[in-house]
Every structure is written in structure tokens, then in C-alpha cells.
Scaffold this motif. Structure first.
Motif, PDB file in Angstrom:
ATOM      1  N   SER A  83       2.691   7.033 -25.870  1.00 29.00           N
ATOM      2  CA  SER A  83       2.999   5.925 -26.764  1.00 29.00           C
ATOM      3  C   SER A  83       2.082   4.729 -26.560  1.00 29.00           C
ATOM      4  O   SER A  83       2.145   3.778 -27.329  1.00 29.00           O
ATOM      5  CB  SER A  83       4.449   5.479 -26.561  1.00 29.00           C
ATOM      6  OG  SER A  83       5.319   6.548 -26.860  1.00 29.00           O
ATOM      7  N   SER A  84       1.236   4.775 -25.531  1.00 32.43           N
ATOM      8  CA  SER A  84       0.339   3.662 -25.244  1.00 32.43           C
ATOM      9  C   SER A  84      -0.947   4.182 -24.608  1.00 32.43           C
ATOM     10  O   SER A  84      -0.979   5.297 -24.081  1.00 32.43           O
ATOM     11  CB  SER A  84       1.011   2.682 -24.284  1.00 32.43           C
ATOM     12  OG  SER A  84       1.169   3.286 -23.011  1.00 32.43           O
ATOM     13  N   PRO A  85      -2.003   3.362 -24.635  1.00 30.52           N
ATOM     14  CA  PRO A  85      -3.241   3.772 -23.963  1.00 30.52           C
ATOM     15  C   PRO A  85      -3.035   4.027 -22.464  1.00 30.52           C
ATOM     16  O   PRO A  85      -3.623   4.956 -21.909  1.00 30.52           O
ATOM     17  CB  PRO A  85      -4.185   2.588 -24.201  1.00 30.52           C
ATOM     18  CG  PRO A  85      -3.691   1.968 -25.462  1.00 30.52           C
ATOM     19  CD  PRO A  85      -2.194   2.133 -25.413  1.00 30.52           C
ATOM     20  N   GLU A  86      -2.193   3.231 -21.828  1.00 30.37           N
ATOM     21  CA  GLU A  86      -1.937   3.417 -20.395  1.00 30.37           C
ATOM     22  C   GLU A  86      -1.275   4.762 -20.127  1.00 30.37           C
ATOM     23  O   GLU A  86      -1.621   5.466 -19.175  1.00 30.37           O
ATOM     24  CB  GLU A  86      -1.049   2.284 -19.855  1.00 30.37           C
ATOM     25  CG  GLU A  86      -1.695   0.921 -19.891  1.00 30.37           C
ATOM     26  CD  GLU A  86      -1.703   0.270 -21.278  1.00 30.37           C
ATOM     27  OE1 GLU A  86      -0.873   0.659 -22.146  1.00 30.37           O
ATOM     28  OE2 GLU A  86      -2.540  -0.609 -21.511  1.00 30.37           O
ATOM     29  N   GLU A  87      -0.315   5.122 -20.968  1.00 28.80           N
ATOM     30  CA  GLU A  87       0.366   6.405 -20.818  1.00 28.80           C
ATOM     31  C   GLU A  87      -0.606   7.564 -21.077  1.00 28.80           C
ATOM     32  O   GLU A  87      -0.590   8.569 -20.369  1.00 28.80           O
ATOM     33  CB  GLU A  87       1.547   6.478 -21.779  1.00 28.80           C
ATOM     34  CG  GLU A  87       2.478   7.626 -21.527  1.00 28.80           C
ATOM     35  CD  GLU A  87       3.696   7.602 -22.443  1.00 28.80           C
ATOM     36  OE1 GLU A  87       4.444   8.595 -22.384  1.00 28.80           O
ATOM     37  OE2 GLU A  87       3.894   6.638 -23.202  1.00 28.80           O
ATOM     38  N   ALA A  88      -1.472   7.408 -22.073  1.00 22.41           N
ATOM     39  CA  ALA A  88      -2.465   8.447 -22.373  1.00 22.41           C
ATOM     40  C   ALA A  88      -3.435   8.613 -21.211  1.00 22.41           C
ATOM     41  O   ALA A  88      -3.768   9.741 -20.834  1.00 22.41           O
ATOM     42  CB  ALA A  88      -3.224   8.087 -23.658  1.00 22.41           C
ATOM     43  N   ARG A  89      -3.873   7.501 -20.627  1.00 24.11           N
ATOM     44  CA  ARG A  89      -4.790   7.571 -19.475  1.00 24.11           C
ATOM     45  C   ARG A  89      -4.122   8.279 -18.303  1.00 24.11           C
ATOM     46  O   ARG A  89      -4.732   9.134 -17.651  1.00 24.11           O
ATOM     47  CB  ARG A  89      -5.240   6.186 -19.055  1.00 24.11           C
ATOM     48  CG  ARG A  89      -6.134   6.204 -17.809  1.00 24.11           C
ATOM     49  CD  ARG A  89      -6.494   4.822 -17.409  1.00 24.11           C
ATOM     50  NE  ARG A  89      -7.229   4.255 -18.534  1.00 24.11           N
ATOM     51  CZ  ARG A  89      -8.316   3.527 -18.419  1.00 24.11           C
ATOM     52  NH1 ARG A  89      -8.794   3.241 -17.240  1.00 24.11           N
ATOM     53  NH2 ARG A  89      -8.931   3.068 -19.475  1.00 24.11           N
ATOM     54  N   SER A  90      -2.869   7.963 -18.036  1.00 24.48           N
ATOM     55  CA  SER A  90      -2.144   8.595 -16.940  1.00 24.48           C
ATOM     56  C   SER A  90      -2.001  10.099 -17.167  1.00 24.48           C
ATOM     57  O   SER A  90      -2.209  10.903 -16.251  1.00 24.48           O
ATOM     58  CB  SER A  90      -0.767   7.940 -16.797  1.00 24.48           C
ATOM     59  OG  SER A  90      -0.023   8.579 -15.796  1.00 24.48           O
TER      60      SER A  90
END
Length: 104
Positions: free
Chosen positions: A24-31
Motif C-alpha cells: 500500500s506504500s513505497p516503504e511496504e513495497a521496498r520491504s
């Protein structure tokens, strides 16, 4: 192959038989991307570019010395259909698939 996209699009990829991971967010995608690279076992990881425009830069340190996975930024649904007649596209897709048009 794995795909990281928004949750709804990821569900569509799972229905198509691929491993889809929703973010749902760039941070979640990066993780998620870091986890998939570290876990290994993937030849290709496609990432919705609206979440991570440059996935290779997001995990550059983790990818040192690795050939796989290949990281592929893909257009998200919003970008893919921006300015297009989505209803017309879907109608034509259904017509080509089943041989006739369906109107609801």
C-alpha cells in the motif's frame, strides 16, 4: 516470478497463477522487495513503478554479487489506462475472448 503491486492488482496476478504481493506504500513495497531478494528463488520480480519507480536502486546493496532476480518496473493500472477508454478496452477484450459483446 513474483509481482509487487497495489493489493487489488496483486490479487489479480495471484488469480492468474503468479505470486502477487500487495503493498500500500513505497516503504511496504521496498520491504517486500528486500525480503524476496534475500529469500532467493525468483528469476524475475516485477514491481509496480507507481510504488517503486526504480526497484533496482531500492535494493542495490542487496543485489551486489547477484545476477537474479531480474527486477522489472511495470506500469500500474492507473498509468496503463490513463487517458484510455477502459470500458471500451474491456468490452473488446471480452469480445475477442468469448466471441461476442456482453452488455450489462
Amino acid at each position: 516470478m513474483a509481482v509487487i503491486a497495489d493489493p487489488e492488482t496483486a490479487q489479480g496476478f495471484r488469480l492468474a497463477g503468479l505470486e502477487g504481493y500487495g503493498a500500500s506504500s513505497p516503504e511496504e513495497a521496498r520491504s517486500l522487495l528486500e525480503t524476496l531478494v534475500e529469500r532467493g528463488g525468483y528469476a524475475l520480480v516485477a514491481v509496480d513503478q507507481s510504488l517503486l519507480p526504480e526497484p533496482e536502486r531500492a535494493v542495490e546493496r542487496l543485489m551486489r554479487g547477484r545476477d537474479l532476480p531480474v527486477l522489472l518496473p511495470i506500469a500500474g493500472l492507473k498509468e496503463a489506462f490513463q487517458g484510455h477508454d477502459v470500458e471500451g478496452y474491456m468490452r473488446e477484450l471480452v469480445r475477442k475472448t468469448i466471441g461476442f459483446d456482453i452488455k450489462l
